[in-house]
Design a protein around this motif. Structure first.
Motif, PDB file in Angstrom:
ATOM      1  N   TYR B  48     -13.129 -24.555   9.548  1.00  0.00           N
ATOM      2  CA  TYR B  48     -12.484 -23.243   9.706  1.00  0.00           C
ATOM      3  C   TYR B  48     -12.225 -22.611   8.331  1.00  0.00           C
ATOM      4  O   TYR B  48     -12.567 -21.444   8.103  1.00  0.00           O
ATOM      5  N   TYR B  49     -11.642 -23.357   7.398  1.00  0.00           N
ATOM      6  CA  TYR B  49     -11.336 -22.816   6.063  1.00  0.00           C
ATOM      7  C   TYR B  49     -12.608 -22.342   5.365  1.00  0.00           C
ATOM      8  O   TYR B  49     -12.599 -21.321   4.674  1.00  0.00           O
ATOM      9  N   LEU B  50     -13.696 -23.079   5.551  1.00  0.00           N
ATOM     10  CA  LEU B  50     -14.959 -22.710   4.918  1.00  0.00           C
ATOM     11  C   LEU B  50     -15.477 -21.395   5.518  1.00  0.00           C
ATOM     12  O   LEU B  50     -15.909 -20.497   4.795  1.00  0.00           O
ATOM     13  N   THR B  51     -15.396 -21.279   6.841  1.00  0.00           N
ATOM     14  CA  THR B  51     -15.897 -20.091   7.526  1.00  0.00           C
ATOM     15  C   THR B  51     -15.111 -18.834   7.148  1.00  0.00           C
ATOM     16  O   THR B  51     -15.692 -17.789   6.889  1.00  0.00           O
ATOM     17  N   VAL B  52     -13.796 -18.952   7.116  1.00  0.00           N
ATOM     18  CA  VAL B  52     -12.982 -17.765   6.815  1.00  0.00           C
ATOM     19  C   VAL B  52     -12.755 -17.606   5.308  1.00  0.00           C
ATOM     20  O   VAL B  52     -11.974 -16.756   4.889  1.00  0.00           O
ATOM     21  N   LYS B  53     -13.445 -18.433   4.521  1.00  0.00           N
ATOM     22  CA  LYS B  53     -13.374 -18.368   3.051  1.00  0.00           C
ATOM     23  C   LYS B  53     -11.958 -18.561   2.517  1.00  0.00           C
ATOM     24  O   LYS B  53     -11.532 -17.884   1.587  1.00  0.00           O
ATOM     25  N   GLU B  54     -11.239 -19.498   3.123  1.00  0.00           N
ATOM     26  CA  GLU B  54      -9.873 -19.766   2.680  1.00  0.00           C
ATOM     27  C   GLU B  54      -9.840 -20.933   1.687  1.00  0.00           C
ATOM     28  O   GLU B  54      -8.960 -21.007   0.832  1.00  0.00           O
ATOM     29  N   ALA B  55     -10.781 -21.866   1.819  1.00  0.00           N
ATOM     30  CA  ALA B  55     -10.826 -23.034   0.941  1.00  0.00           C
ATOM     31  C   ALA B  55     -12.166 -23.731   1.127  1.00  0.00           C
ATOM     32  O   ALA B  55     -12.859 -23.498   2.127  1.00  0.00           O
ATOM     33  N   VAL B  56     -12.527 -24.577   0.170  1.00  0.00           N
ATOM     34  CA  VAL B  56     -13.741 -25.407   0.277  1.00  0.00           C
ATOM     35  C   VAL B  56     -13.299 -26.847   0.108  1.00  0.00           C
ATOM     36  O   VAL B  56     -13.064 -27.310  -1.015  1.00  0.00           O
ATOM     37  N   ILE B  57     -13.114 -27.541   1.215  1.00  0.00           N
ATOM     38  CA  ILE B  57     -12.640 -28.926   1.179  1.00  0.00           C
ATOM     39  C   ILE B  57     -13.551 -29.781   2.051  1.00  0.00           C
ATOM     40  O   ILE B  57     -13.846 -29.410   3.192  1.00  0.00           O
ATOM     41  N   HIS B  58     -14.027 -30.891   1.502  1.00  0.00           N
ATOM     42  CA  HIS B  58     -14.940 -31.772   2.237  1.00  0.00           C
ATOM     43  C   HIS B  58     -14.445 -33.201   2.203  1.00  0.00           C
ATOM     44  O   HIS B  58     -13.785 -33.617   1.262  1.00  0.00           O
ATOM     45  N   LYS B  59     -14.829 -33.951   3.231  1.00  0.00           N
ATOM     46  CA  LYS B  59     -14.590 -35.387   3.234  1.00  0.00           C
ATOM     47  C   LYS B  59     -15.710 -36.038   2.438  1.00  0.00           C
ATOM     48  O   LYS B  59     -16.873 -35.663   2.575  1.00  0.00           O
ATOM     49  N   LYS B  60     -15.362 -37.003   1.609  1.00  0.00           N
ATOM     50  CA  LYS B  60     -16.405 -37.709   0.858  1.00  0.00           C
ATOM     51  C   LYS B  60     -17.096 -38.720   1.759  1.00  0.00           C
ATOM     52  O   LYS B  60     -16.446 -39.369   2.582  1.00  0.00           O
ATOM     53  N   PRO B  61     -18.410 -38.889   1.577  1.00  0.00           N
ATOM     54  CA  PRO B  61     -19.100 -39.930   2.352  1.00  0.00           C
ATOM     55  C   PRO B  61     -18.550 -41.320   2.001  1.00  0.00           C
ATOM     56  O   PRO B  61     -18.004 -41.516   0.917  1.00  0.00           O
ATOM     57  N   VAL B  62     -18.705 -42.248   2.917  1.00  0.00           N
ATOM     58  CA  VAL B  62     -18.307 -43.643   2.678  1.00  0.00           C
ATOM     59  C   VAL B  62     -19.266 -44.244   1.651  1.00  0.00           C
ATOM     60  O   VAL B  62     -20.480 -44.155   1.814  1.00  0.00           O
ATOM     61  N   PRO B  63     -18.749 -44.848   0.577  1.00  0.00           N
ATOM     62  CA  PRO B  63     -19.671 -45.418  -0.415  1.00  0.00           C
ATOM     63  C   PRO B  63     -20.365 -46.679   0.090  1.00  0.00           C
ATOM     64  O   PRO B  63     -19.730 -47.575   0.639  1.00  0.00           O
ATOM     65  N   ILE B  64     -21.662 -46.702  -0.104  1.00  0.00           N
ATOM     66  CA  ILE B  64     -22.514 -47.768   0.416  1.00  0.00           C
ATOM     67  C   ILE B  64     -23.366 -48.325  -0.730  1.00  0.00           C
ATOM     68  O   ILE B  64     -23.834 -47.563  -1.570  1.00  0.00           O
TER      69      ILE B  64
END
Lengths: 204, 204
Positions: B48-64
């Motif tokens: 939602y934040y990305l779509t409405v341009k409120e913030a850019v926050i991502h979950k990091k992938p699990v390190p493998i």
């Protein structure tokens, strides 16, 4: 056949990495390369920044879709079936002097320009969004044959990308790097002190 | 035996995730949960934040750690042997209103306190370093039985962690949440609008 991640990077199994670095050392004994890959140099710089408390910047893990995991008793879980997924961001991000830092690293053997085919649409889209939030975004580009590395501000990449989408040229001329990018002067420790170049991009 | 990532989270194969969510829906039909995991709710908020341009926050992938990859012709590369690695950061980061945002999400069934055994030393160490660089760090904690979620500023966690290391209590009392944390009011879209609570932590 060279194996590549969805982002186009060549896949090198962890067990082979050491051996292949050694091979490169034999080929290239100049001061500034010493067989290190660009990723090695960035890892080294990030570890240095963390130690001296100058910045906290990490490479994101490669995104994987895990399908099947085995659990041998008394030992660690083993992933037996998984697939590479296309990332939705750049590879590196973190915080430096209160600023959000976001970048991708690219290496080219080209000597006269940087081909835009090294960049992926999802990376441009992500950096557009992060820039709009006040993040400091750039590409760290190494011209390996010239042995010169630059911090290319996202604004320059963005303009070149828009040109290309309109049918314009598919690369950024080396001239543009000499004029509008910030060259990273190689030093000893860390060898690729890229944050010194990034400082130029910070708002006053 | 429950399988866990090195960070202590239970491992759920991607193929089983849908089925297990369905099971949860059957158990819990209240308005505010609807079988979504905390991770689902954060994913939804971030999209939602990305779509409405409120913030850019991502979950990091699990390190493998990848050891072996197969390349069946004409199909995608298959990872045949890989291991979970211990992450060196928190799970989520990004940029919001020019600020570097960094957090981890925790869920507890406890009703009177948040047990610090849910937090790992590498997460505290990382948030200490990111805070020192001017980053906004916190834990997003959900008391699942109480159906209440909080943004706990890192400063509170850091103080409680230091106390514990000196032999003090191993949990943060719920009182502290009511006094010093910022409650996330649940809403419709996104259900867990956590950035509204984070705004309180931003420097003026």
């Amino acid at each position: 056949m060279a194996i590549r991640y969805p982002n186009g990077k060549k896949y090198v199994p962890a067990t082979e990495k050491k051996a292949s670095s050694k091979k490169q050392v034999k080929k290239d004994l100049t001061f500034s390369n010493r067989g290190k890959t660009l990723e090695d140099m960035i890892d080294e710089a990030n570890a240095y920044y963390l130690t001296v408390k100058e910045a906290v910047i990490h490479k994101k893990p490669v995104p994987i879709q895990i399908v099947n995991v085995e659990y041998p008793s008394r030992s660690a879980a083993v992933i037996r079936e998984a697939y590479f997924r296309t990332p939705s961001t750049t590879d590196y991000n973190g915080v430096y002097k209160g600023h959000y830092i976001d970048f991708d690293a690219k290496e080219t053997k080209n000597k006269t320009s940087f081909p835009l085919k090294n960049v992926h649409l999802h990376q441009v889209t992500h950096m557009r969004a992060a820039t709009a939030q006040g993040g400091i975004c750039f590409l760290l580009i190494r011209f390996s044959i010239l042995n010169r590395s630059f911090v290319l501000p996202f604004s320059i990449l963005n303009a070149a990308w828009a040109e290309m989408e309109k049918g314009g040229r598919k690369s950024i001329p080396f001239d543009v790097f000499e004029q509008d990018a910030i060259e990273i002067k190689e030093s000893y420790s860390p060898q690729l002190d890229y944050l010194k170049a990034v400082t130029v991009l910070l708002p006053l």
